[in-house]
Motif scaffolding. Structure first.
Motif, PDB file in Angstrom:
ATOM      1  N   SER A  66       0.833  -1.206   0.000  1.00 24.42           N
ATOM      2  CA  SER A  66       0.000   0.000   0.000  1.00 24.42           C
ATOM      3  C   SER A  66       0.864   1.253   0.000  1.00 24.42           C
ATOM      4  O   SER A  66       0.561   2.240  -0.700  1.00 24.42           O
ATOM      5  CB  SER A  66      -0.926   0.004   1.223  1.00 24.42           C
ATOM      6  OG  SER A  66      -1.793  -1.118   1.219  1.00 24.42           O
ATOM      7  N   ILE A  67       1.947   1.236   0.777  1.00 23.57           N
ATOM      8  CA  ILE A  67       2.844   2.394   0.829  1.00 23.57           C
ATOM      9  C   ILE A  67       3.514   2.614  -0.524  1.00 23.57           C
ATOM     10  O   ILE A  67       3.593   3.756  -1.016  1.00 23.57           O
ATOM     11  CB  ILE A  67       3.906   2.193   1.937  1.00 23.57           C
ATOM     12  CG1 ILE A  67       3.237   2.231   3.314  1.00 23.57           C
ATOM     13  CG2 ILE A  67       4.981   3.275   1.842  1.00 23.57           C
ATOM     14  CD1 ILE A  67       4.179   1.900   4.455  1.00 23.57           C
ATOM     15  N   ILE A  68       3.990   1.533  -1.160  1.00 23.91           N
ATOM     16  CA  ILE A  68       4.653   1.666  -2.462  1.00 23.91           C
ATOM     17  C   ILE A  68       3.674   2.178  -3.521  1.00 23.91           C
ATOM     18  O   ILE A  68       4.004   3.058  -4.328  1.00 23.91           O
ATOM     19  CB  ILE A  68       5.257   0.322  -2.892  1.00 23.91           C
ATOM     20  CG1 ILE A  68       6.390  -0.086  -1.924  1.00 23.91           C
ATOM     21  CG2 ILE A  68       5.790   0.402  -4.316  1.00 23.91           C
ATOM     22  CD1 ILE A  68       6.958  -1.460  -2.194  1.00 23.91           C
ATOM     23  N   ALA A  69       2.453   1.638  -3.521  1.00 22.77           N
ATOM     24  CA  ALA A  69       1.442   2.100  -4.486  1.00 22.77           C
ATOM     25  C   ALA A  69       1.111   3.570  -4.256  1.00 22.77           C
ATOM     26  O   ALA A  69       0.967   4.350  -5.211  1.00 22.77           O
ATOM     27  CB  ALA A  69       0.182   1.243  -4.363  1.00 22.77           C
ATOM     28  N   LEU A  70       0.993   3.951  -2.983  1.00 24.88           N
ATOM     29  CA  LEU A  70       0.696   5.343  -2.658  1.00 24.88           C
ATOM     30  C   LEU A  70       1.816   6.269  -3.125  1.00 24.88           C
ATOM     31  O   LEU A  70       1.560   7.324  -3.736  1.00 24.88           O
ATOM     32  CB  LEU A  70       0.505   5.480  -1.145  1.00 24.88           C
ATOM     33  CG  LEU A  70       0.333   6.903  -0.602  1.00 24.88           C
ATOM     34  CD1 LEU A  70      -0.904   7.560  -1.189  1.00 24.88           C
ATOM     35  CD2 LEU A  70       0.263   6.888   0.913  1.00 24.88           C
ATOM     36  N   LEU A  71       3.065   5.889  -2.858  1.00 26.46           N
ATOM     37  CA  LEU A  71       4.200   6.718  -3.282  1.00 26.46           C
ATOM     38  C   LEU A  71       4.265   6.826  -4.804  1.00 26.46           C
ATOM     39  O   LEU A  71       4.596   7.890  -5.346  1.00 26.46           O
ATOM     40  CB  LEU A  71       5.503   6.126  -2.741  1.00 26.46           C
ATOM     41  CG  LEU A  71       5.709   6.221  -1.219  1.00 26.46           C
ATOM     42  CD1 LEU A  71       6.990   5.508  -0.811  1.00 26.46           C
ATOM     43  CD2 LEU A  71       5.743   7.684  -0.782  1.00 26.46           C
ATOM     44  N   THR A  72       3.924   5.745  -5.504  1.00 22.83           N
ATOM     45  CA  THR A  72       3.897   5.784  -6.967  1.00 22.83           C
ATOM     46  C   THR A  72       2.890   6.818  -7.464  1.00 22.83           C
ATOM     47  O   THR A  72       3.174   7.612  -8.367  1.00 22.83           O
ATOM     48  CB  THR A  72       3.536   4.400  -7.533  1.00 22.83           C
ATOM     49  OG1 THR A  72       4.489   3.433  -7.073  1.00 22.83           O
ATOM     50  CG2 THR A  72       3.537   4.427  -9.055  1.00 22.83           C
ATOM     51  N   GLY A  73       1.702   6.814  -6.848  1.00 27.38           N
ATOM     52  CA  GLY A  73       0.680   7.780  -7.232  1.00 27.38           C
ATOM     53  C   GLY A  73       1.084   9.205  -6.914  1.00 27.38           C
ATOM     54  O   GLY A  73       0.901  10.116  -7.740  1.00 27.38           O
ATOM     55  N   LEU A  74       1.658   9.425  -5.724  1.00 29.82           N
ATOM     56  CA  LEU A  74       2.057  10.775  -5.321  1.00 29.82           C
ATOM     57  C   LEU A  74       3.178  11.321  -6.199  1.00 29.82           C
ATOM     58  O   LEU A  74       3.170  12.501  -6.578  1.00 29.82           O
ATOM     59  CB  LEU A  74       2.501  10.772  -3.855  1.00 29.82           C
ATOM     60  CG  LEU A  74       1.408  10.517  -2.812  1.00 29.82           C
ATOM     61  CD1 LEU A  74       2.003  10.525  -1.413  1.00 29.82           C
ATOM     62  CD2 LEU A  74       0.299  11.557  -2.929  1.00 29.82           C
ATOM     63  N   ILE A  75       4.145  10.468  -6.526  1.00 28.95           N
ATOM     64  CA  ILE A  75       5.244  10.908  -7.396  1.00 28.95           C
ATOM     65  C   ILE A  75       4.713  11.291  -8.774  1.00 28.95           C
ATOM     66  O   ILE A  75       5.143  12.288  -9.380  1.00 28.95           O
ATOM     67  CB  ILE A  75       6.317   9.803  -7.506  1.00 28.95           C
ATOM     68  CG1 ILE A  75       7.040   9.637  -6.158  1.00 28.95           C
ATOM     69  CG2 ILE A  75       7.324  10.127  -8.601  1.00 28.95           C
ATOM     70  CD1 ILE A  75       7.970   8.443  -6.103  1.00 28.95           C
ATOM     71  N   SER A  76       3.762  10.521  -9.282  1.00 28.47           N
ATOM     72  CA  SER A  76       3.176  10.831 -10.588  1.00 28.47           C
ATOM     73  C   SER A  76       2.447  12.169 -10.550  1.00 28.47           C
ATOM     74  O   SER A  76       2.594  13.002 -11.460  1.00 28.47           O
ATOM     75  CB  SER A  76       2.204   9.717 -11.011  1.00 28.47           C
ATOM     76  OG  SER A  76       2.865   8.468 -11.089  1.00 28.47           O
ATOM     77  N   ILE A  77       1.653  12.396  -9.495  1.00 30.70           N
ATOM     78  CA  ILE A  77       0.907  13.659  -9.369  1.00 30.70           C
ATOM     79  C   ILE A  77       1.860  14.839  -9.241  1.00 30.70           C
ATOM     80  O   ILE A  77       1.693  15.874  -9.903  1.00 30.70           O
ATOM     81  CB  ILE A  77      -0.040  13.597  -8.153  1.00 30.70           C
ATOM     82  CG1 ILE A  77      -1.147  12.564  -8.402  1.00 30.70           C
ATOM     83  CG2 ILE A  77      -0.662  14.962  -7.882  1.00 30.70           C
ATOM     84  CD1 ILE A  77      -2.026  12.321  -7.190  1.00 30.70           C
ATOM     85  N   LEU A  78       2.879  14.699  -8.398  1.00 33.40           N
ATOM     86  CA  LEU A  78       3.838  15.794  -8.213  1.00 33.40           C
ATOM     87  C   LEU A  78       4.624  16.064  -9.490  1.00 33.40           C
ATOM     88  O   LEU A  78       4.953  17.215  -9.791  1.00 33.40           O
ATOM     89  CB  LEU A  78       4.793  15.451  -7.063  1.00 33.40           C
ATOM     90  CG  LEU A  78       4.170  15.430  -5.663  1.00 33.40           C
ATOM     91  CD1 LEU A  78       5.195  14.971  -4.628  1.00 33.40           C
ATOM     92  CD2 LEU A  78       3.622  16.802  -5.295  1.00 33.40           C
ATOM     93  N   GLY A  79       4.913  15.012 -10.253  1.00 31.83           N
ATOM     94  CA  GLY A  79       5.608  15.204 -11.526  1.00 31.83           C
ATOM     95  C   GLY A  79       4.762  16.004 -12.508  1.00 31.83           C
ATOM     96  O   GLY A  79       5.275  16.905 -13.196  1.00 31.83           O
ATOM     97  N   ILE A  80       3.466  15.697 -12.570  1.00 37.58           N
ATOM     98  CA  ILE A  80       2.564  16.445 -13.455  1.00 37.58           C
ATOM     99  C   ILE A  80       2.477  17.899 -13.021  1.00 37.58           C
ATOM    100  O   ILE A  80       2.531  18.827 -13.845  1.00 37.58           O
ATOM    101  CB  ILE A  80       1.169  15.789 -13.464  1.00 37.58           C
ATOM    102  CG1 ILE A  80       1.247  14.403 -14.116  1.00 37.58           C
ATOM    103  CG2 ILE A  80       0.167  16.664 -14.213  1.00 37.58           C
ATOM    104  CD1 ILE A  80      -0.042  13.610 -14.013  1.00 37.58           C
ATOM    105  N   LEU A  81       2.333  18.122 -11.707  1.00 33.25           N
ATOM    106  CA  LEU A  81       2.232  19.489 -11.196  1.00 33.25           C
ATOM    107  C   LEU A  81       3.512  20.290 -11.465  1.00 33.25           C
ATOM    108  O   LEU A  81       3.455  21.477 -11.799  1.00 33.25           O
ATOM    109  CB  LEU A  81       1.934  19.460  -9.697  1.00 33.25           C
ATOM    110  CG  LEU A  81       0.570  18.906  -9.273  1.00 33.25           C
ATOM    111  CD1 LEU A  81       0.447  18.921  -7.758  1.00 33.25           C
ATOM    112  CD2 LEU A  81      -0.554  19.705  -9.902  1.00 33.25           C
ATOM    113  N   THR A  82       4.660  19.635 -11.315  1.00 29.58           N
ATOM    114  CA  THR A  82       5.932  20.315 -11.581  1.00 29.58           C
ATOM    115  C   THR A  82       6.042  20.705 -13.054  1.00 29.58           C
ATOM    116  O   THR A  82       6.459  21.824 -13.389  1.00 29.58           O
ATOM    117  CB  THR A  82       7.109  19.406 -11.190  1.00 29.58           C
ATOM    118  OG1 THR A  82       7.007  19.067  -9.804  1.00 29.58           O
ATOM    119  CG2 THR A  82       8.433  20.103 -11.443  1.00 29.58           C
ATOM    120  N   PHE A  83       5.661  19.782 -13.927  1.00 31.31           N
ATOM    121  CA  PHE A  83       5.703  20.058 -15.363  1.00 31.31           C
ATOM    122  C   PHE A  83       4.801  21.244 -15.713  1.00 31.31           C
ATOM    123  O   PHE A  83       5.194  22.142 -16.466  1.00 31.31           O
ATOM    124  CB  PHE A  83       5.264  18.813 -16.131  1.00 31.31           C
ATOM    125  CG  PHE A  83       5.113  19.039 -17.606  1.00 31.31           C
ATOM    126  CD1 PHE A  83       6.220  19.079 -18.434  1.00 31.31           C
ATOM    127  CD2 PHE A  83       3.852  19.206 -18.165  1.00 31.31           C
ATOM    128  CE1 PHE A  83       6.085  19.292 -19.800  1.00 31.31           C
ATOM    129  CE2 PHE A  83       3.705  19.421 -19.525  1.00 31.31           C
ATOM    130  CZ  PHE A  83       4.825  19.458 -20.345  1.00 31.31           C
TER     131      PHE A  83
END
Length: 359
Positions: A66-83
């Protein structure tokens, strides 16, 4: 002793339904700071569930998966926001001479009206450049503002994160809870229906993201072909806004059209942007979305439009984003019981219902 069914008069049933609708809307308004992150967390966790399931099939503990899946989702969202943030910053640095260009157009319009109709419009005085730049900067940051303001209105980004984690961690527990509520039905059938509902949400969200990605690439390529600066920003902007049915494509075409009008020497450029985006929208609505998103929603246009209006009135932009998958989920739930199939019929597409009658 046998229990007797209580039969209420029709007017009391109608009154009860109206009171229920009023109560639901009231709860949605009062509890928006809790309900919005709860719904978003539910949809995001449904999207991340396959990652967690795959990790557990590799003998990962439920908590770690659950932690790994959550971090995957958060990294993806933060990457989109940064872009998005970088693109907005690049765009706003290139707005110095748009005011002069607009004032030139205004002077031409004023001269034409004055010559043809002998009317003084005052347009030749122009518009203050700083005001124009401020207006464009405000509008250009709207896509980032939408995301950041939505997350900011969710009591906190941390709350959303916690909800996603708990949905992933206790998903089997929640499924068992629902099965126990419907104890009169076969628990395995109830669990199977819950899994199907999860698949509906997953397929819809994945399909929407695929369409958004394709549109972002196509929009960017078209704008590059037309020689419009910041084509990546405008293309991604329009692709993201496509998540809002009906209004999204229109809003996504406004900014590049205005920018082309203010930065190009010919009116053919903004005209080309409008025509190109219209063609892309026709292809998207008639080919891409039906083929990729497919039958995962099956909401008729009236319910979709009404849902968008209600979602926008109650929850703003966040409501417009979450209302469509929520209505699609409700439609699937309504099909599970004979007493609520009429509502599923109301929500569904007319063509599909006709096909059912033929079969």
């Amino acid at each position: 002793m046998e229990q007797q069914d209580i039969r209420l008069p029709k007017y009391l049933k109608i009154l009860a339904i109206l009171l229920l609708i009023i109560a639901i809307v009231f709860i949605m308004i009062i509890g928006r700071n809790l309900l919005i992150p709860l719904l978003l967390a539910g949809y995001i966790s449904a999207l991340l569930t396959p990652i967690s399931d795959w990790l557990e099939s590799k003998k990962f503990p439920r908590t770690l998966s659950s932690i790994i899946a959550l971090l995957t989702g958060l990294i993806s969202i933060l990457g989109i926001l940064t872009f998005i943030g970088l693109q907005v910053a690049s765009f706003t640095r290139d707005l110095d001479n748009v005011g002069d260009k607009l004032n030139t157009y205004l002077e031409d319009i004023d001269g034409y009206i004055s010559d043809k109709f002998s009317i003084e419009t005052g347009l030749k005085n122009g518009i203050d450049n700083e005001s124009i730049i401020e207006l464009l900067e405000t509008n250009s940051g709207s896509v980032a503002d939408v995301i950041f303001s939505t997350l900011g209105s969710l009591t906190s980004f941390l709350l959303l994160t916690v909800f996603i984690f708990f949905f992933l961690l206790f998903r089997s527990h929640l499924t068992q809870f629902v099965a126990m509520i419907f104890h009169r039905h076969d628990p395995e059938n109830v669990k199977a229906e819950i899994r199907e509902l999860k698949k509906v949400v997953q397929k819809y969200i994945i399909g929407v993201f695929k369409v958004m990605a394709i549109l972002a690439v196509v929009n960017t390529a078209v704008l590059f072909g037309l020689g419009i600066k910041h084509a990546v920003f405008f293309g991604v902007f329009a692709g993201i806004l496509n998540i809002i049915p009906f209004l999204g494509p229109f809003l996504g075409a406004i900014l590049p059209t205005i920018f082309a009008f203010l930065t190009k020497d010919s009116l053919w450029y903004p005209f080309g942007v409008v025509i190109s985006f219209q063609i892309i929208q026709i292809i998207e609505s008639n080919f891409l979305t039906p083929k990729i998103v497919g039958s995962n929603v099956n909401l008729n246009a009236f319910i979709t439009f009404l849902g968008l209006m209600v979602g926008s009135a109650i929850w703003g932009i966040a409501g417009m984003i979450v209302i469509i998958p929520t209505l699609a989920l409700l439609r699937e739930i309504f099909t599970l019981d004979e007493s609520t199939k009429a509502f599923a019929l109301l929500f569904g597409e007319e063509e599909r219902d006709k096909d059912k009658k033929k079969t």
